[in-house]
Design an enzyme around this catalytic site. Structure first.
Site, PDB file in Angstrom:
ATOM      1  CE  LYS A 138      24.550  51.082  48.307  1.00  0.00           C
ATOM      2  NZ  LYS A 138      25.883  50.513  48.278  1.00  0.00           N
ATOM      3  N   GLY A 189      32.769  35.018  38.098  1.00  0.00           N
ATOM      4  CA  GLY A 189      32.592  36.407  37.671  1.00  0.00           C
ATOM      5  C   GLY A 189      33.932  37.094  37.552  1.00  0.00           C
ATOM      6  CB  VAL A 190      36.601  37.127  35.286  1.00  0.00           C
ATOM      7  CG1 VAL A 190      37.136  36.014  36.164  1.00  0.00           C
ATOM      8  CG2 VAL A 190      35.945  36.532  34.034  1.00  0.00           C
ATOM      9  N   GLY A 191      34.551  40.177  36.101  1.00  0.00           N
ATOM     10  CA  GLY A 191      34.329  41.558  35.686  1.00  0.00           C
ATOM     11  C   GLY A 191      35.419  42.427  36.306  1.00  0.00           C
ATOM     12  CB  VAL A 218      36.007  42.763  41.933  1.00  0.00           C
ATOM     13  CG1 VAL A 218      36.806  42.195  43.104  1.00  0.00           C
ATOM     14  CG2 VAL A 218      35.356  44.071  42.325  1.00  0.00           C
ATOM     15  CE1 TYR A 220      42.538  41.500  33.275  1.00  0.00           C
ATOM     16  CE2 TYR A 220      42.830  43.393  34.720  1.00  0.00           C
ATOM     17  CZ  TYR A 220      43.275  42.592  33.686  1.00  0.00           C
ATOM     18  OH  TYR A 220      44.467  42.876  33.061  1.00  0.00           O
TER      19      TYR A 220
END
Ligand code: NAD
Length: 375
Positions: free
Chosen positions: A81, A181-183, A185, A187
């Site tokens: 990373k 959380g419906v961002g 992923v 969605y």
């Protein structure tokens, strides 16, 4: 930074490299945790860290996580990373991205970069002008938005967890899934779940994302605070890390936790607290590996069908992890760690192990072009 080798020893890192570029102001750290399975792949995060020690801690923690994620996903990749210290909205420049690309190139393919928080596909496209060792760009052969495959993997893992607890008889029809959380992923996960007949209960702090799900899939909406106490079959955290803790776990009324967020357990003891409540936890880095599998596929020439097949195997992985946890009397996240460590040990010992470091010039990762950025 005194005692840095103690940190490297406790995390088990092979190499940590610090970069500074005076002209662009780049301050970056690349953490290479392990190249036992192959070159260390992991995104670059640009973040306004409180101090340099926080940046170092983050790169050490995140790069070790990538080793485990790749190992459990069956990829011949190690864990790495990078972090860039700075505010991505106000301090990022093309010159800085170019300097970061040169930094990645200088470690000679031991580390392959990609997007993470604060970095975009556009940044990767620019970085790829300076290094062969970057994936997740939009140019030819690029794998595009990873969130679709992340969601598909979560959907597969969720089905395996449902089977493990004997719910649904192989179908999601009528089962209740609470999605936090419906961002990106969230969605796509709602899309898979809705198509499978599940009832959706959703929350997000961003009203536009909520509206889209309601319009397209007809979900029930609750406030961000209410999502934990919703009566449901599955709670799917797809927003933040550390959301399984001593404040939220007592509220949960689900049978399974299965979602895409990274580092969901605030502490190891939260895994035990879930188990004590009879909740089955699908370990985050095992169930959310679809995006990594997708981006890694660029290294061998991106083939969407092959990616689909590999991501489908997350079903089997979660099934194996949950079975192992039950039979050995350990927690699911401990079973996932054991699976990763077993694979790493086998490869270390095996005479036929993938080389810890393949010559990256033999890989079709993209062409290095010289590009002069106007100052
Ligand atoms: P995203 O930023 O597109 O979506 C996150 C959503 O969560 C946003 O809509 C945001 O408004 C919402 N949110 C933030 N705080 C919230 C809160 N307190 N309550 C309710 N909603 C809240 O991110 P994403 O790409 O969809 O990723 C979601 C999670 O999955 C992250 O934790 C990410 O690290 C992890 N993950 C993503 C991928 C990927 O392919 N994108 C891969 C592996 C893991």
């Amino acid at each position: 930074m005194v005692g840095i080798f103690n940190d490297l020893e406790s995390y088990g890192h092979e190499q940590v490299v610090f970069f500074h570029d005076k002209e662009s102001g780049l301050k970056a750290i690349i953490g290479i945790h392990s190249t036992v399975l192959g070159p260390a792949l992991g995104g670059c995060r640009m973040w306004n860290y409180a101090d340099e020690a926080a940046a170092l801690r983050d790169v050490l923690r995140l790069s070790r996580g990538m080793t485990y994620k790749a190992a459990v996903a069956g990829l011949n990749l190690g864990g790495g990373k990078a972090v860039i210290i700075g505010d991505a909205r106000t301090q990022k420049t093309d010159e800085m991205m170019a300097a970061f690309g040169r930094a990645v190139e200088s470690v000679g393919g031991r580390y392959i970069t990609a997007e993470d928080v604060g970095m975009s596909v556009k940044d990767i496209d620019l970085i790829r002008n300076f290094t062969k060792h970057a994936v997740g760009g939009s140019n030819e052969g690029g794998s595009g938005d990873p969130s679709v495959m992340t969601a598909f993997g979560v959907f597969q893992g969720m089905k395996a967890a449902l089977k493990h607890v004997g719910l649904g008889g192989g179908s999601l029809e009528g089962l209740k899934v609470a999605v936090q959380g419906v961002g990106n992923v969230g969605y796509h996960l709602c899309s898979y779940l809705s198509a499978a007949g599940a009832k959706l209960i959703i929350t997000d702090i961003y009203p536009k994302s909520v509206e889209r799900i309601v319009q397209e899939f007809g979900a029930e909406v609750v406030s961000p605070d209410e999502i934990y106490s919703v009566e449901c079959d599955v709670f799917a955290p797809c927003a933040l890390g550390a959301i399984l803790n001593n404040r939220t776990i007592p509220q949960l009324k689900c049978k399974i936790v299965a979602g895409s967020a990274n580092n969901q357990l605030e502490t190891d003891s939260d895994g035990a607290a879930l188990q004590a409540k009879g909740i089955v936890y699908a370990p985050d880095y095992a169930i959310n590996a679809g995006g990594l599998i997708n981006v890694a596929a660029e290294l061998d020439g991106y083939n969407p069908e092959l990616v689909n097949q590999k991501v489908s195997k997350i079903y089997q992985t979660i099934e194996d992890i949950l079975n192992r946890a039950s039979s050995e009397g350990i927690l699911p996240h401990q079973a996932a760690d054991k699976l990763a460590e077993q694979r790493l040990d086998e490869v270390r010992k095996s005479a036929n192990a993938p080389k810890s470091f393949q010559n990256p010039s033999s890989r079709n990762v993209g062409q290095t072009k010289s590009l002069v950025i106007a100052k």
